[in-house]
Design a protein around this motif. Structure first.
Motif, PDB file in Angstrom:
ATOM      1  N   VAL A 174      20.674  56.401   4.542  1.00  0.00           N
ATOM      2  CA  VAL A 174      20.887  57.791   4.948  1.00  0.00           C
ATOM      3  C   VAL A 174      21.324  57.788   6.405  1.00  0.00           C
ATOM      4  N   ALA A 175      22.351  58.571   6.721  1.00  0.00           N
ATOM      5  CA  ALA A 175      22.803  58.676   8.101  1.00  0.00           C
ATOM      6  C   ALA A 175      21.636  59.098   8.996  1.00  0.00           C
ATOM      7  N   PRO A 176      21.458  58.458  10.153  1.00  0.00           N
ATOM      8  CA  PRO A 176      20.288  58.764  11.001  1.00  0.00           C
ATOM      9  C   PRO A 176      20.125  60.251  11.315  1.00  0.00           C
ATOM     10  N   GLU A 177      21.228  60.955  11.571  1.00  0.00           N
ATOM     11  CA  GLU A 177      21.121  62.371  11.942  1.00  0.00           C
ATOM     12  C   GLU A 177      20.822  63.274  10.753  1.00  0.00           C
ATOM     13  N   GLN A 178      20.829  62.697   9.534  1.00  0.00           N
ATOM     14  CA  GLN A 178      20.589  63.484   8.322  1.00  0.00           C
ATOM     15  C   GLN A 178      19.222  63.191   7.697  1.00  0.00           C
ATOM     16  N   ARG A 179      18.394  62.444   8.361  1.00  0.00           N
ATOM     17  CA  ARG A 179      17.113  62.052   7.782  1.00  0.00           C
ATOM     18  C   ARG A 179      16.095  63.185   7.867  1.00  0.00           C
ATOM     19  N   ARG A 180      15.090  63.085   7.019  1.00  0.00           N
ATOM     20  CA  ARG A 180      14.021  64.088   6.908  1.00  0.00           C
ATOM     21  C   ARG A 180      14.558  65.433   6.426  1.00  0.00           C
ATOM     22  N   ARG A 181      15.617  65.370   5.638  1.00  0.00           N
ATOM     23  CA  ARG A 181      16.183  66.581   5.053  1.00  0.00           C
ATOM     24  C   ARG A 181      16.272  66.479   3.534  1.00  0.00           C
ATOM     25  N   ARG A 240      22.571  50.825  10.940  1.00  0.00           N
ATOM     26  CA  ARG A 240      22.127  49.520  11.437  1.00  0.00           C
ATOM     27  C   ARG A 240      21.940  49.556  12.958  1.00  0.00           C
ATOM     28  N   GLU A 241      22.859  50.199  13.657  1.00  0.00           N
ATOM     29  CA  GLU A 241      22.729  50.305  15.117  1.00  0.00           C
ATOM     30  C   GLU A 241      21.497  51.116  15.493  1.00  0.00           C
ATOM     31  N   HIS A 242      21.220  52.169  14.742  1.00  0.00           N
ATOM     32  CA  HIS A 242      20.073  53.030  15.029  1.00  0.00           C
ATOM     33  C   HIS A 242      18.758  52.330  14.717  1.00  0.00           C
ATOM     34  N   ASP A 243      18.696  51.626  13.582  1.00  0.00           N
ATOM     35  CA  ASP A 243      17.440  51.044  13.109  1.00  0.00           C
ATOM     36  C   ASP A 243      17.204  49.631  13.605  1.00  0.00           C
ATOM     37  N   GLY A 244      18.271  48.951  14.052  1.00  0.00           N
ATOM     38  CA  GLY A 244      18.135  47.562  14.459  1.00  0.00           C
ATOM     39  C   GLY A 244      18.104  46.599  13.298  1.00  0.00           C
ATOM     40  N   ILE A 245      18.464  47.077  12.106  1.00  0.00           N
ATOM     41  CA  ILE A 245      18.452  46.238  10.908  1.00  0.00           C
ATOM     42  C   ILE A 245      19.358  46.879   9.876  1.00  0.00           C
TER      43      ILE A 245
END
Length: 327
Positions: free
Chosen positions: A91-98, A26-31
């Motif tokens: 999905v955790a932000p640092e784990q995306r596109r995997r 939520r902090e990363h995406d703003g939602i």
């Protein structure tokens, strides 16, 4: 690829990890990625859901002996078995596109298929680019829209003439321990066709009563001759500058009496009197009478949440509470 675990309930440490991951997203995406009901069901052993947890390597620089929670999906198997199951995933932000998101989506699909051959629809709060890309890759299309509408609040909203209730209608605040059954019954009638709001039980209501934001003074009941005919519930998070019209429900027998319009005006006055700067609400995009009512009260669309499912144009098979009712 992540390691997936499917369960009907979660241990406390996993719940804590999922909440922390969802907060980071939520902090990363703003939602938010997970809605209120999804978060409440994390700890409800009787919830009609299946949990899917994705495990993977911890973030760089974080030393842990075991894998970390890198993704989560919840599949709601309640409601009629003839309708798709509903899911949310994060999905955790640092784990995306995997491949984590697609793995969770495929797992949610399998859970629904195993539960009577159902399809599944997936919520995308804010309809962010990543969610659109995942849906497109799975051949999914938008099957439902949920609008957030908002309006600023002013001193004049609090100090102006109060709205006039329909003849014979009186308003009072909800009384905890006394009004639950009557509220649940009218809510079910008002939202009989709504896939989430109409399913709320007394246990669901009582779970919200235990939330830090709950205030019985913000749940107003409309009665005619001592009988509950409508209600409007407002949600104000501690320290927030905005208040939400959380749920407005009118008994079908009272439709067309102006109760919805009156209660909307009451919300604006009630929230403005608390010194809040903004009022928000959620409404189905195709609920034209409710959208018109809110637009007349000064609300405009401020956000879009969507549900992805079997492409409405037929290009691929399916993969997959806030509400208002009244006028």
């Amino acid at each position: 690829m992540p390691r997936l675990e499917t369960a009907s309930s979660l241990p406390d440490d996993v719940v804590t990890a999922v909440r922390a991951m969802a907060g980071g997203a939520r902090e990363h995406d703003g939602i938010e990625a997970l809605g209120e009901q999804t978060l409440l069901w994390l700890t409800d052993p009787h919830a009609p859901v299946t949990h899917v947890v994705a495990w993977g390597a911890p973030p760089p620089g974080q030393v842990e002996a075991a894998d970390a929670v890198v993704g989560y999906a919840q599949v709601d198997l309640g409601g009629p078995t003839t309708t798709p199951a509903s899911a949310e995933l994060v999905v955790a932000p640092e784990q995306r596109r995997r491949g984590v998101g697609r793995a969770l989506l495929d797992a949610a699909t399998a859970v629904a298929r195993d539960a009577g051959g159902r399809d599944v629809v997936v919520w995308a709060h804010g309809d962010l680019p990543g969610a659109r890309g995942l849906a497109r890759s799975a051949g999914l299309g938008i099957t439902r829209e949920l609008w957030q509408m908002a309006r600023p609040l002013t001193v004049a909203d609090a100090e102006g003439d109060p709205p006039t209730p329909p003849e014979g209608v009186t308003i009072r605040p909800f009384v905890v321990g006394r009004d639950e059954d009557a509220w649940v019954a009218v809510n079910a009638r008002a939202f009989a066709s709504h896939p989430e709001q109409g399913r709320l039980t007394r246990a669901d209501l009582e779970a919200r009563e235990r939330e830090p934001w709950f205030d019985a003074a913000d749940l107003l009941l409309a009665e005619r001759d001592g009988r509950l005919v409508a209600s409007v519930w407002m949600k104000v998070e501690p320290g927030a500058s905005a208040g939400e019209l959380y749920a407005l429900g009118v008994d079908p027998d009272e439709q067309g009496t102006g109760l919805g319009r009156f209660l909307t005006g009451l919300v604006v006055r009630h929230l403005a009197a608390q010194g809040l700067a903004r009022a928000e609400l959620y409404v189905e995009g195709d609920n034209e009478p409710a959208v018109r009512t809110y637009a007349r009260a000064g609300f405009t669309q401020s956000r879009l949440d969507v549900q992805y499912g079997a492409d409405p144009h037929g290009s691929a098979p399916g993969a997959a509470a806030h509400a208002s009712s009244g006028s």
